[in-house]
Design a protein around this motif. Structure first.
Motif, PDB file in Angstrom:
ATOM      1  N   UNK A   1     -10.212  -5.103  10.237  1.00 34.43           N
ATOM      2  CA  UNK A   1      -8.952  -4.367  10.339  1.00 34.43           C
ATOM      3  C   UNK A   1      -9.178  -2.901  10.693  1.00 34.43           C
ATOM      4  N   UNK A   2     -10.352  -2.417  10.394  1.00 29.35           N
ATOM      5  CA  UNK A   2     -10.657  -1.043  10.737  1.00 29.35           C
ATOM      6  C   UNK A   2     -10.503  -0.854  12.242  1.00 29.35           C
ATOM      7  N   UNK A   3     -10.903  -1.866  12.977  1.00 30.50           N
ATOM      8  CA  UNK A   3     -10.902  -1.778  14.428  1.00 30.50           C
ATOM      9  C   UNK A   3      -9.498  -1.897  14.998  1.00 30.50           C
ATOM     10  N   UNK A   4      -8.636  -2.672  14.382  1.00 32.30           N
ATOM     11  CA  UNK A   4      -7.380  -3.038  15.025  1.00 32.30           C
ATOM     12  C   UNK A   4      -6.196  -2.906  14.083  1.00 32.30           C
ATOM     13  N   UNK A   5      -5.336  -1.978  14.388  1.00 32.07           N
ATOM     14  CA  UNK A   5      -4.136  -1.839  13.574  1.00 32.07           C
ATOM     15  C   UNK A   5      -2.969  -1.420  14.459  1.00 32.07           C
ATOM     16  N   UNK A   6      -1.783  -1.854  14.087  1.00 34.86           N
ATOM     17  CA  UNK A   6      -0.565  -1.351  14.722  1.00 34.86           C
ATOM     18  C   UNK A   6       0.344  -0.834  13.607  1.00 34.86           C
TER      19      UNK A   6
ATOM     20  N   UNK B   1       3.088 -12.415  12.671  1.00 32.32           N
ATOM     21  CA  UNK B   1       2.466 -12.515  13.994  1.00 32.32           C
ATOM     22  C   UNK B   1       1.258 -11.584  14.076  1.00 32.32           C
ATOM     23  N   UNK B   2       1.432 -10.363  13.575  1.00 40.27           N
ATOM     24  CA  UNK B   2       0.366  -9.363  13.647  1.00 40.27           C
ATOM     25  C   UNK B   2      -0.872  -9.848  12.893  1.00 40.27           C
ATOM     26  N   UNK B   3      -0.647 -10.445  11.727  1.00 41.18           N
ATOM     27  CA  UNK B   3      -1.770 -10.937  10.927  1.00 41.18           C
ATOM     28  C   UNK B   3      -2.512 -12.060  11.639  1.00 41.18           C
ATOM     29  N   UNK B   4      -1.743 -12.919  12.309  1.00 37.55           N
ATOM     30  CA  UNK B   4      -2.377 -14.020  13.045  1.00 37.55           C
ATOM     31  C   UNK B   4      -3.281 -13.492  14.149  1.00 37.55           C
ATOM     32  N   UNK B   5      -2.929 -12.350  14.703  1.00 43.93           N
ATOM     33  CA  UNK B   5      -3.738 -11.728  15.760  1.00 43.93           C
ATOM     34  C   UNK B   5      -4.921 -10.950  15.175  1.00 43.93           C
ATOM     35  N   UNK B   6      -5.081 -11.023  13.863  1.00 41.00           N
ATOM     36  CA  UNK B   6      -6.153 -10.322  13.146  1.00 41.00           C
ATOM     37  C   UNK B   6      -6.038  -8.800  13.266  1.00 41.00           C
ATOM     38  N   UNK B   7      -4.834  -8.332  13.427  1.00 40.40           N
ATOM     39  CA  UNK B   7      -4.585  -6.896  13.352  1.00 40.40           C
ATOM     40  C   UNK B   7      -4.064  -6.591  11.955  1.00 40.40           C
ATOM     41  N   UNK B   8      -4.270  -5.365  11.509  1.00 39.59           N
ATOM     42  CA  UNK B   8      -3.569  -4.969  10.293  1.00 39.59           C
ATOM     43  C   UNK B   8      -2.315  -4.205  10.690  1.00 39.59           C
ATOM     44  N   UNK B   9      -1.407  -4.104   9.758  1.00 40.24           N
ATOM     45  CA  UNK B   9      -0.066  -3.636  10.088  1.00 40.24           C
ATOM     46  C   UNK B   9       0.375  -2.588   9.069  1.00 40.24           C
ATOM     47  N   UNK B  10       0.677  -1.398   9.543  1.00 45.27           N
ATOM     48  CA  UNK B  10       1.121  -0.327   8.672  1.00 45.27           C
ATOM     49  C   UNK B  10       2.625  -0.155   8.842  1.00 45.27           C
ATOM     50  N   UNK B  11       3.355  -0.037   7.757  1.00 44.35           N
ATOM     51  CA  UNK B  11       4.785   0.244   7.860  1.00 44.35           C
ATOM     52  C   UNK B  11       4.983   1.707   7.501  1.00 44.35           C
ATOM     53  N   UNK B  12       5.636   2.449   8.342  1.00 45.28           N
ATOM     54  CA  UNK B  12       5.870   3.855   8.020  1.00 45.28           C
ATOM     55  C   UNK B  12       7.353   4.152   8.220  1.00 45.28           C
TER      56      UNK B  12
END
Lengths: 344, 344
Positions: free
Chosen positions: B59-64, B86-97
């Motif tokens: 997740x360090x590498x990929x986040x939206x 969907x984001x998790x399936x793509x192995x990205x982590x997801x920040x809500x701001x």
């Protein structure tokens, strides 16, 4: 230091400003090599787009995260707003991260701290029954919010909450006082050992104290996959009605569940509170605007949230030791409950 | 590479494992110098607490990030759940701001990208009337969600939404078809030029097409500080009732507003839909469980959210150019509206 502008980047790259803009914006109409070159120059420079340079420096240094388990729980929305306000005033930035229902919130915390270089963590919701060693791996100060009295190897963890046992007792005591003796309850899944268990234990004790025998046929558990939602309250109440167990009051241990219950009762031709009294827990807005408005235990959201943030900053600054703070909830009597005598 | 454990750290520091744990956990009962030394060793090592090493690297590498303006808007809660999946399936982590109501969402985006090294941004809500140059400063791909057809200097921005004009027209056309001629509307603040304006324009056109003159006395604007909440719907409806303007239907341009309106009408002794028909917009859960259930335009949340995430990943991979995708809403007739003839 002079701030680098988009014009400086353009000059350095020997391209126009709009080309730099296209490169940054991932526009398709740009030569890939030009784009790569521009992005390289940007990465090597101290270029920060307009207006955000100062904010950036500030928030880069200081951030905390709120880890939320049960994002659908409306009760948390208010909490988050208030916490964020305090955090912003302290010039920290604030990340909200959801934890999946089945995920381990402590693992998530450890991961996010490393990743985002945070100064502190607030846990909102979750099941805090992790072993001491696990909790000890969280490398920054943390506060467990809305869940009380967790201990970390004999020492209290920092927590801010109401006393779920005491508040739940208040509600059942009130319903018994209205003359109800057959009080159904919708509660957490059977192996819950957190808030759900406390609220259920208080239900048993309040009945006992009113001389009402505990009847397991009136206890309805959510399943492991159910969340504290309207849909769950609706579904479980349909199941209750199918069993044809007699009851005059329904204690749903969250306002969302109570609202779903009212809808299911209406569809079965029953009127709240004339046929059945319904009570909730939490004090969310939706219960106040519902018809009938929902009798509930109001958690002091503003206080809980403000104290959560304050406690975290005290821990960060090293001024305070972790402790549990417990606040009073308030029984709010509204339209959805009435005395059993008047009911019949 | 062998993974560093808490034991390795303890050995290196010549202290016990529990001391390392106390240092990480910010416990008070540790010598400050020892603590500093331990934390320094941890910082210099590759130590990652149990279980999270692999997740971390990923997740360090990929986040939206999802930037939300109007977090109180319940409609967004569902959107966030689906996008995250969907984001998790793509192995990205997801920040809500969250973006504050008065803040500039583009500045927030630029800041957060730099700070958290994100691969992409999703905007949920907000007022997208920023100049081209401003949008161009966002250095990563982005998708504007639930707001349609924004242009970035002639080119369309990536957006996913319903057609707010067309859907709003559908609702007012339906109310006119029920025989209502005095239809009050609760809409965004007067200088809104985004979704609120589109929904209001459609109201005017639908009335016109039914031969009903537009009456400004029936148009009620929210103020700049109002959010799409129960409280706002309640407050504005109280104001409408005080004016004693005659009307048989009320079109609240969000379900939250409609629910607040129903409560205010009830307190004034009016029954929905027998005295007044009430219609909303969005299709949130609360409207389905309300008594009466709320007639609404259901936005296809699942589709909007899934397409938002899909589009962002297409942009990130460079497979697609930014475009606007528009989905159909659905008129859902429920208990809160009825024909004017039956009403009287």
């Amino acid at each position: 230091m002079e701030q680098v502008t988009i014009r400086d980047i353009a000059r350095k790259c020997k391209v126009g400003v709009s080309t730099v803009s296209r490169a940054m914006n991932n526009h398709p109409d740009i030569n890939p090599e030009t784009k790569e070159m521009i992005l390289k120059v940007i990465a090597e420079s101290n270029y920060v787009p307009n207006n955000s340079a100062r904010n950036l420096k500030r928030s880069n240094a200081k951030a905390i995260a709120i880890l939320v388990k049960g994002m659908d729980n409306m009760f948390f929305n208010n909490m988050i707003s208030v916490i964020e306000e305090v955090v912003r005033k302290k010039k920290y930035s604030c990340i909200i991260e959801r934890v999946e229902e089945k995920a381990n919130e402590v693992d998530s915390a450890i991961e996010i701290v490393k990743e985002k270089r945070l100064r502190g963590i607030i846990f909102l919701g979750g099941n805090f029954t992790h072993p001491h060693e696990k909790m000890a791996q969280i490398p920054v100060p943390y506060v467990i919010s809305t869940i009380g009295a967790v201990s970390d190897g004999g020492k209290p963890c920092a927590s801010v909450s109401v006393d779920d046992y005491r508040e739940s007792y208040k509600m059942v005591d009130y319903l018994c006082g209205l003359g109800h003796r057959r009080i159904a309850i919708i509660t957490a899944c059977e192996d819950d050992i957190s808030i759900g268990r406390l609220r259920l234990n208080a239900y048993r004790q309040a009945l006992l104290d009113h001389g009402i025998p505990y009847d397991p046929d009136l206890v309805f558990h959510m399943t492991k996959d159910d969340t504290y939602s309207f849909a769950t309250g609706y579904k479980v109440t349909k199941e209750i009605l199918e069993k044809k167990t007699e009851f005059s009051a329904l204690y749903a241990t969250a306002d969302t569940l109570a609202i779903g219950a009212c809808r299911a009762l209406k569809e079965a031709g029953l009127t709240v509170p004339d046929d059945i009294s319904v009570a909730g827990f939490d004090g969310i807005d939706a219960g106040e605007y519902y018809i009938p408005s929902i009798t509930t235990i109001r958690q002091p959201v503003e206080q809980l949230a403000a104290e959560t943030a304050k406690m975290l900053f005290s821990l960060i600054s090293g001024k305070e030791e972790p402790c549990s703070k417990v606040y009073d909830g308030e029984l709010v009597v509204r339209e959805s409950t009435k005395s059993r005598i008047a009911q019949q």
